[in-house]
Design a protein around this motif. Sequence first.
Motif, short mmCIF file in Angstrom:
data_model
loop_
_atom_site.label_atom_id
_atom_site.label_comp_id
_atom_site.label_asym_id
_atom_site.label_seq_id
_atom_site.Cartn_x
_atom_site.Cartn_y
_atom_site.Cartn_z
N GLY A 79 0.78 -1.23 0.00
CA GLY A 79 0.00 0.00 0.00
C GLY A 79 0.81 1.27 0.00
O GLY A 79 1.89 1.35 0.58
N CYS A 80 0.25 2.27 -0.67
CA CYS A 80 0.77 3.63 -0.65
C CYS A 80 -0.22 4.45 0.16
O CYS A 80 -1.24 4.91 -0.36
CB CYS A 80 0.90 4.18 -2.07
N PHE A 81 0.08 4.61 1.44
CA PHE A 81 -0.83 5.32 2.35
C PHE A 81 -0.72 6.83 2.15
O PHE A 81 -0.02 7.31 1.28
CB PHE A 81 -0.51 4.94 3.80
N SER A 82 -1.37 7.59 3.01
CA SER A 82 -1.57 9.03 2.79
C SER A 82 -0.28 9.83 2.83
O SER A 82 0.70 9.44 3.45
CB SER A 82 -2.54 9.57 3.83
N GLY A 83 -0.34 11.00 2.19
CA GLY A 83 0.81 11.90 2.15
C GLY A 83 0.46 13.20 1.47
O GLY A 83 -0.71 13.58 1.37
N SER A 84 1.48 13.89 0.97
CA SER A 84 1.28 15.26 0.49
C SER A 84 2.16 15.53 -0.72
O SER A 84 2.91 14.67 -1.18
CB SER A 84 1.59 16.25 1.62
N ALA A 85 2.07 16.76 -1.24
CA ALA A 85 2.80 17.15 -2.44
C ALA A 85 3.43 18.52 -2.25
O ALA A 85 2.94 19.35 -1.48
CB ALA A 85 1.86 17.17 -3.65
N ILE A 86 4.51 18.75 -2.98
CA ILE A 86 5.15 20.05 -2.99
C ILE A 86 5.84 20.23 -4.34
O ILE A 86 6.26 19.25 -4.97
CB ILE A 86 6.15 20.19 -1.83
N GLU A 87 5.93 21.47 -4.81
CA GLU A 87 6.66 21.76 -6.04
C GLU A 87 8.10 22.12 -5.70
O GLU A 87 8.34 22.98 -4.84
CB GLU A 87 6.00 22.90 -6.81
N VAL A 88 9.05 21.49 -6.37
CA VAL A 88 10.48 21.77 -6.17
C VAL A 88 11.12 21.97 -7.55
O VAL A 88 11.17 21.03 -8.35
CB VAL A 88 11.17 20.63 -5.41
N ASN A 89 11.57 23.17 -7.82
CA ASN A 89 12.25 23.47 -9.08
C ASN A 89 11.42 23.03 -10.30
O ASN A 89 11.95 22.51 -11.28
CB ASN A 89 13.64 22.84 -9.13
N GLY A 90 10.11 23.24 -10.20
CA GLY A 90 9.23 22.93 -11.31
C GLY A 90 8.73 21.51 -11.36
O GLY A 90 7.83 21.19 -12.14
N ASP A 91 9.30 20.61 -10.55
CA ASP A 91 8.86 19.23 -10.49
C ASP A 91 7.86 19.04 -9.36
O ASP A 91 7.85 19.80 -8.38
CB ASP A 91 10.04 18.28 -10.29
N LEU A 92 7.03 18.00 -9.46
CA LEU A 92 6.08 17.67 -8.41
C LEU A 92 6.62 16.51 -7.59
O LEU A 92 6.86 15.42 -8.11
CB LEU A 92 4.73 17.29 -9.02
N TYR A 93 6.83 16.76 -6.29
CA TYR A 93 7.31 15.74 -5.37
C TYR A 93 6.12 15.24 -4.55
O TYR A 93 5.44 16.03 -3.90
CB TYR A 93 8.36 16.31 -4.41
N LEU A 94 5.87 13.95 -4.60
CA LEU A 94 4.83 13.33 -3.78
C LEU A 94 5.48 12.51 -2.66
O LEU A 94 6.42 11.75 -2.92
CB LEU A 94 3.93 12.41 -4.60
N TYR A 95 4.97 12.68 -1.45
CA TYR A 95 5.46 11.95 -0.28
C TYR A 95 4.31 11.11 0.28
O TYR A 95 3.18 11.58 0.36
CB TYR A 95 5.95 12.93 0.80
N TYR A 96 4.63 9.88 0.69
CA TYR A 96 3.57 8.99 1.16
C TYR A 96 4.13 8.00 2.17
O TYR A 96 5.36 7.83 2.29
CB TYR A 96 2.93 8.25 -0.01
#
Length: 449
Positions: A79-96
């Motif tokens: 499973g990929c449980f809950s997390g968040s997102a942030i933009e870094v240097n134009g890329d989308l980083y997802l954390y979970y």
Amino acid sequence: MKNKAINKPKLHLTGKRNWINDPNGLIYYKEKYHMFYQHFPYAPQWGTMHWGHAISDDMVNWTYEPIALFPTKLYDRNGCFSGSAIEVNGDLYLYYTSVKYLDTPEDNITVPKDDVFEASQAMIISKDGFNFDNFNDKSLIIPAIEDKDLGHYTHTRDPKVWEYKDNYYIILGTKVKKDDNEKYTGKLLYYKSKDAKKWEYINSFELHGLGDMWECPDIFSVDGKYVLTLSPENYYTDGINPTNNAVFGIVDFEEETCNTKFKKDDFRVVDLGLDYYAPQSFIDKEGRRVQIGWIRMNKPFENHTWLGMMSLPRVVEVKNGQIITNVHPNISSLFTKEVDIDHIDLKNSICIKATLKNNSKINIGGYEISFENNTITGDRAKVCNQENVALKSSTKVLEDNCYIEVYIDYGVVEVYINNGQYVMSHIVNPLESKLEASNLSDFKVYTIN
């Protein structure tokens, strides 16, 4: 509208079908709103978690995208449980939170046996917010916690990431067992990074008595105050209300060091209906702090294939020392066509605006709102077949002439009280076309033009 079918809400995002829960990775990125969400794509029940994905220009009309995250690694194989997102240097980083079951039942491999699993924290990077290489672009960033004094091996999860000055920060929820307490204590863990890839532990805060496991922590600054949102497990233990509930409060917080201070009495439930859970916030196109939560369902409506929905987006503010949550103007501005009470079709989305005084009552197809003894009560007992939910919800004592806005969508009612002083959201059976009201002033009903 995004969900045109008559057997789905029009303004509350659901999955195409089957199970959804927590909103994840909410972000305005490259001129699109992205909403990811916990999703079991194979049945209308909880199971091996994936990240569903929808995009929007306005948080009103949503378009489904392919599943963004799914298990591919040993550390996230279950499973990929809950997390968040942030933009870094134009890329989308997802954390979970990445999950590996330690054992599985023979008759259902999609759930962990005895609720025991290994929880670590992982990330994936996308160049455009649409393409996610689950096989090559994932990385493990925080291993499962072995130190019982620091956190829990299984129940540490839900990374919320933000940027402050030249650094990035993660807040995690966990729980610890203290020798002098029989019950667990809720705890926050903080991590820091220069590049949003390599993380080091920097601080923590714990408090006994505010439930125990603190799910989905979210801390942010608004109107010069820091607001902390938590979803504690075992918040209520009265045998009447759901045990796990979303709460928020104004806290003392030093952002650079993550020094945190608060008391149990600083917190109250986010939504009095107690269906609202695991909210996450982000900044919208205009710079407002917006919060969206999961509105829980424990079984589908009869002859329906989807389960669970997202709340309407809410703008979070702090006024006179109190947290205020109001429906987002992108939603409220839709309701411009005034209609007669005798010509209401509750299968469509409607908005009621009214001023209540003592002994005021509104009956919305069996869902009853009353104002008695200066207290507003929402009663869904006649129109709800969900299990283990609060059938009635009430405010504290309010002043007379109380203003409310009620948003009715397919299967859900959201009541905003005194311009966001309180909110009360309830899952209800799809309502019949009947609306009655008595002893009200300034009563008007609107549909979407």
